[in-house]
Design an enzyme around this catalytic site. Structure first.
Site, PDB file in Angstrom:
ATOM      1  N   SER A 116     -17.913  -8.578 -80.408  1.00 17.79           N
ATOM      2  CA  SER A 116     -17.004  -8.386 -81.538  1.00 17.79           C
ATOM      3  C   SER A 116     -15.869  -7.467 -81.152  1.00 17.79           C
ATOM      4  O   SER A 116     -14.887  -7.363 -81.875  1.00 17.79           O
ATOM      5  CB  SER A 116     -17.718  -7.705 -82.703  1.00 17.79           C
ATOM      6  OG  SER A 116     -18.988  -8.184 -82.876  1.00 17.79           O
ATOM      7  N   HIS A 137     -15.869 -15.821 -80.101  1.00 20.23           N
ATOM      8  CA  HIS A 137     -16.501 -14.953 -81.096  1.00 20.23           C
ATOM      9  C   HIS A 137     -16.764 -15.695 -82.407  1.00 20.23           C
ATOM     10  O   HIS A 137     -15.823 -16.092 -83.106  1.00 20.23           O
ATOM     11  CB  HIS A 137     -15.588 -13.736 -81.339  1.00 20.23           C
ATOM     12  CG  HIS A 137     -16.161 -12.765 -82.306  1.00 20.23           C
ATOM     13  ND1 HIS A 137     -15.404 -12.099 -83.227  1.00 20.23           N
ATOM     14  CD2 HIS A 137     -17.434 -12.358 -82.504  1.00 20.23           C
ATOM     15  CE1 HIS A 137     -16.178 -11.321 -83.950  1.00 20.23           C
ATOM     16  NE2 HIS A 137     -17.424 -11.464 -83.533  1.00 20.23           N
ATOM     17  N   GLU A 149     -13.089 -16.989 -82.936  1.00 22.22           N
ATOM     18  CA  GLU A 149     -11.943 -16.356 -82.273  1.00 22.22           C
ATOM     19  C   GLU A 149     -12.068 -16.589 -80.761  1.00 22.22           C
ATOM     20  O   GLU A 149     -13.115 -16.312 -80.184  1.00 22.22           O
ATOM     21  CB  GLU A 149     -11.930 -14.844 -82.533  1.00 22.22           C
ATOM     22  CG  GLU A 149     -11.568 -14.484 -83.954  1.00 22.22           C
ATOM     23  CD  GLU A 149     -11.642 -12.980 -84.218  1.00 22.22           C
ATOM     24  OE1 GLU A 149     -10.748 -12.456 -84.881  1.00 22.22           O
ATOM     25  OE2 GLU A 149     -12.620 -12.333 -83.777  1.00 22.22           O
ATOM     26  N   ASN A 188     -12.099  -8.419 -87.091  1.00 23.42           N
ATOM     27  CA  ASN A 188     -12.716  -7.096 -87.230  1.00 23.42           C
ATOM     28  C   ASN A 188     -11.690  -5.969 -87.317  1.00 23.42           C
ATOM     29  O   ASN A 188     -11.972  -4.922 -87.901  1.00 23.42           O
ATOM     30  CB  ASN A 188     -13.700  -6.839 -86.091  1.00 23.42           C
ATOM     31  CG  ASN A 188     -15.022  -7.549 -86.348  1.00 23.42           C
ATOM     32  OD1 ASN A 188     -15.416  -7.728 -87.492  1.00 23.42           O
ATOM     33  ND2 ASN A 188     -15.695  -7.953 -85.297  1.00 23.42           N
TER      34      ASN A 188
HETATM   35  C1  LIG Z   1     -19.147  -8.366 -87.108  1.00 28.70           C
HETATM   36  C2  LIG Z   1     -18.559  -9.540 -86.488  1.00 28.70           C
HETATM   37  O1  LIG Z   1     -18.208  -9.461 -85.350  1.00 28.70           O
HETATM   38  C3  LIG Z   1     -18.271 -10.809 -87.105  1.00 28.70           C
HETATM   39  C4  LIG Z   1     -18.842 -11.126 -88.413  1.00 28.70           C
HETATM   40  O2  LIG Z   1     -19.785 -11.859 -88.465  1.00 28.70           O
HETATM   41  S1  LIG Z   1     -18.091 -10.432 -89.732  1.00 28.70           S
HETATM   42  C5  LIG Z   1     -18.975 -11.109 -91.093  1.00 28.70           C
HETATM   43  C6  LIG Z   1     -18.339 -12.377 -91.540  1.00 28.70           C
HETATM   44  N1  LIG Z   1     -19.125 -12.896 -92.647  1.00 28.70           N
HETATM   45  C7  LIG Z   1     -18.706 -12.823 -93.902  1.00 28.70           C
HETATM   46  O3  LIG Z   1     -17.640 -12.322 -94.199  1.00 28.70           O
HETATM   47  C8  LIG Z   1     -19.672 -13.392 -94.895  1.00 28.70           C
HETATM   48  C9  LIG Z   1     -19.133 -13.370 -96.285  1.00 28.70           C
HETATM   49  N2  LIG Z   1     -20.130 -13.882 -97.208  1.00 28.70           N
HETATM   50  C10 LIG Z   1     -20.322 -15.206 -97.439  1.00 28.70           C
HETATM   51  O4  LIG Z   1     -19.639 -16.065 -96.886  1.00 28.70           O
HETATM   52  C11 LIG Z   1     -21.384 -15.556 -98.447  1.00 28.70           C
HETATM   53  O5  LIG Z   1     -21.651 -14.438 -99.244  1.00 28.70           O
HETATM   54  C12 LIG Z   1     -22.732 -16.035 -97.773  1.00 28.70           C
HETATM   55  C13 LIG Z   1     -22.493 -17.376 -97.060  1.00 28.70           C
HETATM   56  C14 LIG Z   1     -23.295 -15.018 -96.804  1.00 28.70           C
HETATM   57  C15 LIG Z   1     -23.762 -16.242 -98.862  1.00 28.70           C
HETATM   58  O6  LIG Z   1     -23.204 -17.052 -99.849  1.00 28.70           O
HETATM   59  P1  LIG Z   1     -23.760 -17.076-101.360  1.00 28.70           P
HETATM   60  O7  LIG Z   1     -22.999 -18.112-102.093  1.00 28.70           O
HETATM   61  O8  LIG Z   1     -23.823 -15.700-101.886  1.00 28.70           O
HETATM   62  O9  LIG Z   1     -25.285 -17.425-101.185  1.00 28.70           O
HETATM   63  P2  LIG Z   1     -26.002 -18.803-101.025  1.00 28.70           P
HETATM   64  O10 LIG Z   1     -25.828 -19.654-102.248  1.00 28.70           O
HETATM   65  O11 LIG Z   1     -27.379 -18.439-100.612  1.00 28.70           O
HETATM   66  O12 LIG Z   1     -25.278 -19.499 -99.806  1.00 28.70           O
HETATM   67  C16 LIG Z   1     -24.120 -20.313 -99.888  1.00 28.70           C
HETATM   68  C17 LIG Z   1     -24.256 -21.431 -98.889  1.00 28.70           C
HETATM   69  O13 LIG Z   1     -24.355 -20.880 -97.545  1.00 28.70           O
HETATM   70  C18 LIG Z   1     -25.587 -21.276 -96.953  1.00 28.70           C
HETATM   71  N3  LIG Z   1     -26.133 -20.130 -96.210  1.00 28.70           N
HETATM   72  C19 LIG Z   1     -26.186 -18.843 -96.598  1.00 28.70           C
HETATM   73  N4  LIG Z   1     -26.719 -18.081 -95.609  1.00 28.70           N
HETATM   74  C20 LIG Z   1     -27.003 -18.922 -94.593  1.00 28.70           C
HETATM   75  C21 LIG Z   1     -27.550 -18.745 -93.302  1.00 28.70           C
HETATM   76  N5  LIG Z   1     -27.914 -17.547 -92.843  1.00 28.70           N
HETATM   77  N6  LIG Z   1     -27.676 -19.832 -92.506  1.00 28.70           N
HETATM   78  C22 LIG Z   1     -27.315 -21.063 -92.936  1.00 28.70           C
HETATM   79  N7  LIG Z   1     -26.774 -21.295 -94.155  1.00 28.70           N
HETATM   80  C23 LIG Z   1     -26.632 -20.232 -94.977  1.00 28.70           C
HETATM   81  C24 LIG Z   1     -26.502 -21.636 -98.083  1.00 28.70           C
HETATM   82  O14 LIG Z   1     -27.454 -22.591 -97.655  1.00 28.70           O
HETATM   83  C25 LIG Z   1     -25.545 -22.220 -99.120  1.00 28.70           C
HETATM   84  O15 LIG Z   1     -25.239 -23.563 -98.805  1.00 28.70           O
HETATM   85  P3  LIG Z   1     -25.058 -24.660 -99.989  1.00 28.70           P
HETATM   86  O16 LIG Z   1     -24.064 -24.063-100.950  1.00 28.70           O
HETATM   87  O17 LIG Z   1     -24.532 -25.867 -99.270  1.00 28.70           O
HETATM   88  O18 LIG Z   1     -26.421 -24.833-100.563  1.00 28.70           O
END
Ligand SMILES: CC(=O)CC(=O)SCCNC(=O)CCNC(=O)[C@H](O)C(C)(C)COP(=O)(O)OP(=O)(O)OC[C@H]1O[C@@H](n2cnc3c(N)ncnc32)[C@H](O)[C@@H]1OP(=O)(O)O
Length: 282
Positions: A116, A137, A149, A188
């Protein structure tokens, strides 16, 4: 590129292995010991079965057959591309890239890092093939988020970046963006100071965690609030990325707040340990 290697089968490594295998690639994942390999396999199975149950995947078994989780790095010898997804620690990644350079035989093979925040140049220069090293990434949850990325270093061949872009866009069906080799890359550099500001706000007693998160979900249409997101990313990873950004730019906005450091010291790392800013059922 059909033969993909992934090193590390934690949150990110398992997600990367899953999306590559779902796209038809044959994937070898390497973990450091049998127990970790076993829990990595279980993580992959759980995620694929869940995708099948939700009707997003026809045959989880067929995808699992394309993934082998092993503990011997030399099994990566014949790979077209290896994606490193181990812990966010520079010395561990440097040591691994030295090994991968010895093991992976094809001169065309790409050595990629899912880091990251660690400069790609630090990894490229310990290999004899810096032109074939770049950052690739992914974002968590990997099966859900579309972005990848691509981070070429000053030494990366344009052709290496284009081959990685072709795989990401056309095989994985995700969308690649490219940026220079600076700590934090695009996402990030913007996301971490936002999360750190939310932690400072919470630490000062200004508002509760729930109210801070509701503010951003209901008032700015974020899918989840910054404290819940820190729990999802993992507070150890959030801390490591903040430290890399601070080290690179020396801007106070990247300095990890004391509460984050104390929570990491305490092992309160978010979802993966069952407690961070919120508590979770394990
Ligand atoms: C630090 C780094 O270097 C990089 C990073 O990763 S930074 C982090 C980047 N991530 C983000 O910003 C995440 C932001 N959050 C989200 O996108 C959403 O809150 C979330 C996808 C995590 C959960 O979404 P939600 O609507 O609250 O929950 P939920 O209904 O359970 O999930 C939505 C969909 O995603 C899927 N999903 C959620 N978590 C999952 C997982 N771990 N694996 C697979 N699918 C997943 C669910 O199956 C659901 O799919 P459907 O709508 O088709 O049924």
């Amino acid at each position: 590129m059909q033969k993909i290697g992934v090193v590390g089968c934690g949150l990110m490594g398992a997600g990367i292995a899953e999306v590559c295998a779902r796209a038809g690639s044959e994937v070898v994942v390497v973990e450091s010991d049998d127990a970790r390999a076993e829990s990595g396999r279980a993580r992959l199975e759980k995620s694929l079965r869940r995708a099948q149950e939700r009707g997003k995947l026809d045959d989880a078994g067929a995808v699992l057959e394309r993934i082998r989780v092993v503990t011997d790095l030399t099994e990566l010898a014949d790979r077209d591309m290896v994606v490193e997804a181990i812990l966010e620690e520079e010395s561990a990644k440097v040591a691994l890239f030295k090994q991968l350079d010895e093991i992976v035989t094809s001169p065309d093979a790409i050595l990629a890092s899912n880091t990251s925040s660690i400069p790609i140049m630090k990894l490229a220069t310990v290999t004899k093939r810096p032109s074939h090293v770049l950052g690739v990434h992914f974002f968590n949850p990997v099966p859900v988020l579309k972005l990848v990325e691509l981070v070429p270093s000053l030494m990366t061949d344009a052709q290496t970046t284009e081959r990685a872009r072709d795989y990401v866009d056309n095989t994985l069906g995700k969308q690649a963006i490219t940026c220079q080799d600076r700590a934090g890359f695009v996402v990030n550099s913007l996301l971490i100071p936002f999360i750190l500001s939310a932690i400072r706000m919470y630490e000062s007693g200004f508002a509760t965690a729930e109210d801070i998160d509701s503010g951003l979900v209901l008032g700015a249409a974020h899918p989840q609030g910054p404290l819940a997101l820190a729990d999802l990313i993992g507070l150890d990873t959030t801390m490591a990325v903040a430290q890399s950004l601070y080290e690179e730019f020396k801007e106070p906005l990247y300095a990890p707040p004391p509460l984050l450091a104390r929570m990491v010291d305490a092992g309160l790392l978010g979802r993966k340990t069952g407690r961070g800013f919120y508590t979770y059922e394990q």
